[in-house]
Design a protein around this motif. Structure first.
Motif, mmCIF file in Angstrom:
data_model
loop_
_atom_site.group_PDB
_atom_site.id
_atom_site.type_symbol
_atom_site.label_atom_id
_atom_site.label_comp_id
_atom_site.label_asym_id
_atom_site.label_seq_id
_atom_site.Cartn_x
_atom_site.Cartn_y
_atom_site.Cartn_z
ATOM 1 N N TYR A 5 0.842 -1.188 0.000
ATOM 2 C CA TYR A 5 0.000 0.000 0.000
ATOM 3 C C TYR A 5 0.883 1.245 0.000
ATOM 4 C CZ TYR A 5 -3.759 -3.147 1.445
ATOM 5 O OH TYR A 5 -4.685 -4.169 1.504
ATOM 6 N N HIS A 6 0.289 2.349 -0.443
ATOM 7 C CA HIS A 6 1.013 3.619 -0.433
ATOM 8 C C HIS A 6 0.833 4.309 0.916
ATOM 9 C CE1 HIS A 6 2.515 3.710 -4.524
ATOM 10 N NE2 HIS A 6 1.364 3.191 -4.918
ATOM 11 N N LEU A 7 1.615 5.366 1.130
ATOM 12 C CA LEU A 7 1.595 6.109 2.385
ATOM 13 C C LEU A 7 0.174 6.518 2.771
ATOM 14 C CD1 LEU A 7 4.625 8.500 1.736
ATOM 15 C CD2 LEU A 7 4.585 6.597 3.338
ATOM 16 N N PHE A 8 -0.201 6.216 3.999
ATOM 17 C CA PHE A 8 -1.480 6.632 4.592
ATOM 18 C C PHE A 8 -2.704 6.121 3.831
ATOM 19 C CE2 PHE A 8 1.686 10.054 5.492
ATOM 20 C CZ PHE A 8 1.888 9.729 6.819
ATOM 21 N N HIS A 145 -0.150 0.021 19.252
ATOM 22 C CA HIS A 145 0.778 0.058 18.126
ATOM 23 C C HIS A 145 0.079 0.638 16.903
ATOM 24 C CE1 HIS A 145 3.430 -3.414 19.875
ATOM 25 N NE2 HIS A 145 3.508 -2.292 20.561
ATOM 26 N N ILE A 146 0.781 1.523 16.199
ATOM 27 C CA ILE A 146 0.267 2.113 14.958
ATOM 28 C C ILE A 146 1.119 1.589 13.804
ATOM 29 C CG2 ILE A 146 -0.269 4.251 13.729
ATOM 30 C CD1 ILE A 146 -0.094 5.731 16.429
ATOM 31 N N ASN A 147 0.500 0.895 12.860
ATOM 32 C CA ASN A 147 1.207 0.379 11.684
ATOM 33 C C ASN A 147 0.866 1.223 10.463
ATOM 34 O OD1 ASN A 147 2.405 -2.496 12.486
ATOM 35 N ND2 ASN A 147 0.451 -2.230 13.526
ATOM 36 N N LEU A 148 1.906 1.751 9.822
ATOM 37 C CA LEU A 148 1.725 2.628 8.665
ATOM 38 C C LEU A 148 2.481 2.060 7.466
ATOM 39 C CD1 LEU A 148 2.342 5.973 10.582
ATOM 40 C CD2 LEU A 148 0.144 5.033 9.901
ATOM 41 N N PRO A 149 1.826 1.967 6.297
ATOM 42 C CA PRO A 149 2.449 1.322 5.150
ATOM 43 C C PRO A 149 3.381 2.247 4.358
ATOM 44 C CG PRO A 149 0.255 2.017 4.551
ATOM 45 C CD PRO A 149 0.450 2.414 5.995
ATOM 46 N N PHE A 150 4.310 1.626 3.642
ATOM 47 C CA PHE A 150 5.104 2.344 2.638
ATOM 48 C C PHE A 150 5.217 1.422 1.428
ATOM 49 C CE2 PHE A 150 7.995 0.075 5.467
ATOM 50 C CZ PHE A 150 8.798 -0.638 4.584
ATOM 51 N N PHE A 151 5.301 2.002 0.247
ATOM 52 C CA PHE A 151 5.268 1.210 -0.987
ATOM 53 C C PHE A 151 6.661 0.782 -1.437
ATOM 54 C CE2 PHE A 151 4.789 0.417 -5.543
ATOM 55 C CZ PHE A 151 3.668 -0.402 -5.535
ATOM 56 N N ASP A 152 7.633 1.678 -1.273
ATOM 57 C CA ASP A 152 8.990 1.418 -1.786
ATOM 58 C C ASP A 152 9.980 2.223 -0.957
ATOM 59 O OD1 ASP A 152 8.529 4.019 -2.587
ATOM 60 O OD2 ASP A 152 8.249 3.530 -4.711
ATOM 61 N N ASP A 153 11.239 2.186 -1.351
ATOM 62 C CA ASP A 153 12.292 2.899 -0.609
ATOM 63 C C ASP A 153 12.018 4.402 -0.506
ATOM 64 O OD1 ASP A 153 13.984 1.067 0.438
ATOM 65 O OD2 ASP A 153 15.627 1.377 -0.980
ATOM 66 N N LYS A 154 11.484 4.964 -1.573
ATOM 67 C CA LYS A 154 11.241 6.407 -1.580
ATOM 68 C C LYS A 154 10.215 6.779 -0.512
ATOM 69 C CE LYS A 154 10.694 10.117 -4.886
ATOM 70 N NZ LYS A 154 10.204 10.557 -6.161
ATOM 71 N N LEU A 159 8.647 8.366 5.312
ATOM 72 C CA LEU A 159 7.893 7.948 6.494
ATOM 73 C C LEU A 159 8.815 7.743 7.696
ATOM 74 C CD1 LEU A 159 5.091 7.195 7.588
ATOM 75 C CD2 LEU A 159 5.531 4.830 6.895
ATOM 76 N N HIS A 160 9.946 7.084 7.472
ATOM 77 C CA HIS A 160 10.877 6.823 8.582
ATOM 78 C C HIS A 160 11.452 8.128 9.115
ATOM 79 C CE1 HIS A 160 14.361 4.464 10.489
ATOM 80 N NE2 HIS A 160 13.259 4.065 11.070
ATOM 81 N N ALA A 161 11.745 9.058 8.220
ATOM 82 C CA ALA A 161 12.274 10.361 8.645
ATOM 83 C C ALA A 161 11.253 11.080 9.528
ATOM 84 C CB ALA A 161 12.614 11.216 7.428
ATOM 85 N N ASP A 256 8.725 -7.301 5.984
ATOM 86 C CA ASP A 256 7.929 -8.473 5.616
ATOM 87 C C ASP A 256 6.503 -8.080 5.266
ATOM 88 O OD1 ASP A 256 7.640 -7.718 8.291
ATOM 89 O OD2 ASP A 256 7.145 -9.734 8.983
ATOM 90 N N ARG A 257 6.067 -6.899 5.721
ATOM 91 C CA ARG A 257 4.727 -6.452 5.332
ATOM 92 C C ARG A 257 4.704 -4.979 4.918
ATOM 93 N NH1 ARG A 257 2.687 -7.687 11.351
ATOM 94 N NH2 ARG A 257 3.065 -5.694 12.348
ATOM 95 N N ASN A 258 5.878 -4.457 4.566
ATOM 96 C CA ASN A 258 6.000 -3.078 4.060
ATOM 97 C C ASN A 258 5.277 -2.064 4.935
ATOM 98 O OD1 ASN A 258 7.305 -4.263 1.678
ATOM 99 N ND2 ASN A 258 6.898 -2.266 0.774
ATOM 100 N N ALA A 259 5.626 -2.060 6.212
ATOM 101 C CA ALA A 259 5.013 -1.111 7.147
ATOM 102 C C ALA A 259 6.028 -0.729 8.216
ATOM 103 C CB ALA A 259 3.787 -1.740 7.801
ATOM 104 N N ILE A 260 5.796 0.404 8.832
ATOM 105 C CA ILE A 260 6.548 0.791 10.034
ATOM 106 C C ILE A 260 5.566 0.773 11.199
ATOM 107 C CG2 ILE A 260 7.899 2.573 11.198
ATOM 108 C CD1 ILE A 260 8.802 3.608 8.486
#
Length: 408
Positions: A5-8, A145-154, A159-161, A256-260
């Motif tokens: 999934y994409h951000l948010f 816990h809040i899990n937020l998705p990211f799609f790729d490195d970009k 998101l991590h920043a 493993d699930r593309n999330a932080i």
């Protein structure tokens, strides 16, 4: 999140609750009985429509979580509350109920801890062998816990920043663990005070709570996962433990699930408060990710030590701490020293129009009356007798049952 999934685009929320015996107020290590009553057989996971239930490391904690990713945060409080009511109804014949907040105020972890003995137990047993999980940092910690998705490195980079920048402020919004073993610990967020050090035997696992400055999957593996794997190898001869599971920073990347997953949120008195806090944190993260407050470079440059130095006193004083680091405050468009409470009020004003009105009153009560820790301490007053603490926390259990905020 096997689908990417994409951000948010979607969210995953997890809420942990302790089971206590209604008469004695002692922890009730009967999550296996609860799950068996619900499922008709012993299991570690129950899918209950939109919400799933599962066991945790200790036998007295149950986790409720969104059953897969959801894109609707505004109806979540009612969904979680429905399951709270169902669980309390199932526990009633066992003379037990759910207790909110991030720490039981009277639990003696050395005497009152039983580990989960069923599926996955070999992992917990190994953890117990390495760290001895009979302590507050293990057996008396309930979080959101809040899990937020990211799609790729970009997207991961952005998101991590942003998450690293917001982490230090989180206890100033939701600290709820001021009392342990019948005493005022001096920390509004005693859960996080233990969180910092409960894995000190293998420091690579938690690091400095604030994650390192890593913004790609490859860098994350090199900087965080590889040292974890090396450090655990002598203890984990059978190779049971997964590096995602072992990473205990305040926010962990789940490739493993593309999330932080954000882990610094103390659970509140009711889902209404939990979800409102999650929504506020998410909306502020959106501002950071969209570079509406600070550039990506400004966000990325902060060292973990610098951010930890802001987090550490907020673990102690929560919303009452005054932040003096003006360079940090500049990222939120603040030019001078400010209390954490007023910083959150400022951030709320920036995002209020993006937050569904059903959360406004809840957030405003928290920002005006103080964190749950502050409200608990006010309600307890100077009387730390077991009797009075039980009275206050019994009221908190009623707040959970009725999905309403605690006002001291």
């Amino acid at each position: 999140m096997s689908k990417k999934y994409h951000l948010f685009e979607v969210y995953g929320i997890e809420l942990e609750y302790m089971l206590v015996y209604s008469k004695s107020f002692k922890s009730a290590p009967i999550v296996d009985k609860l799950l068996t009553k619900k499922a008709g057989k012993l299991t570690s996971d129950v899918e209950n429509g939109n919400i799933a239930w599962s066991n945790e490391l200790v036998a007295h904690v149950v986790e409720l979580k969104t059953n897969g990713p959801t894109n609707n945060l505004n109806g979540l409080s009612d969904l979680f509350h429905k399951d709270v009511l169902e669980i309390n109804a199932l526990l009633k014949p066992l003379e037990a109920n759910l207790l909110p907040t991030a720490a039981h105020p009277l639990l003696n972890p050395l005497k009152d801890t039983e580990l989960w003995k069923h599926s996955y137990s070999e992992v917990y047993e190994l953890y117990n062998r390495i760290f001895d999980c009979h302590g507050h940092g293990w057996s008396n910690v309930q979080s959101t816990h809040i899990n937020l998705p990211f799609f790729d490195d970009k997207e991961f980079e952005k998101l991590h920043a942003a998450i690293r920048i917001i982490l230090p402020l989180i206890p100033g919004l939701c600290a709820s663990s001021p009392i342990l073993e019948g005493k005022n610990t001096g920390f509004k967020d005693a859960r996080l005070e233990y969180y910092k050090t409960n894995q000190k035997k293998i420091p690579e696992l938690t690091g400095l709570v604030i994650p390192e400055r890593v913004f790609t999957k490859e860098d994350y593996y090199t900087t965080i996962f590889e040292p974890i794997k090396r450090a655990i190898r002598p203890h984990d001869i059978k190779n049971i433990l997964d590096h995602h599971f072992l990473n205990s920073r305040g926010a962990i990347a789940r490739f493993d699930r593309n999330a932080i997953e954000i882990r610094l949120v103390d659970i509140q008195e009711c889902p209404k408060a939990d979800i409102a806090i999650c929504v506020l944190i998410i909306e502020v993260l959106k501002l950071l990710v969209d570079k509406k407050l600070a550039t990506l470079q400004q966000q990325k440059k902060w060292l973990k030590q610098e951010l930890f130095d802001i987090l550490n006193p907020i673990i102690k004083d929560a919303e009452n701490y005054t932040i003096f680091n003006v360079e940090y405050l500049n990222m939120f468009q603040i030019k001078e020293t400010i209390s954490v409470k007023n910083l959150w009020k400022h951030l709320y004003n920036l995002v209020k129009e993006n937050i569904h009105e059903s959360h406004h009153n809840t957030i405003e009560i928290i920002l005006n009356e103080g964190t749950l820790a502050t409200r608990i301490l006010k309600a307890v007053g100077d009387d730390y007798s077991e009797k009075n603490i039980k009275v206050v926390y019994s009221k908190l259990a009623v707040c959970l049952q009725e999905n309403k905020l605690f006002l001291s």
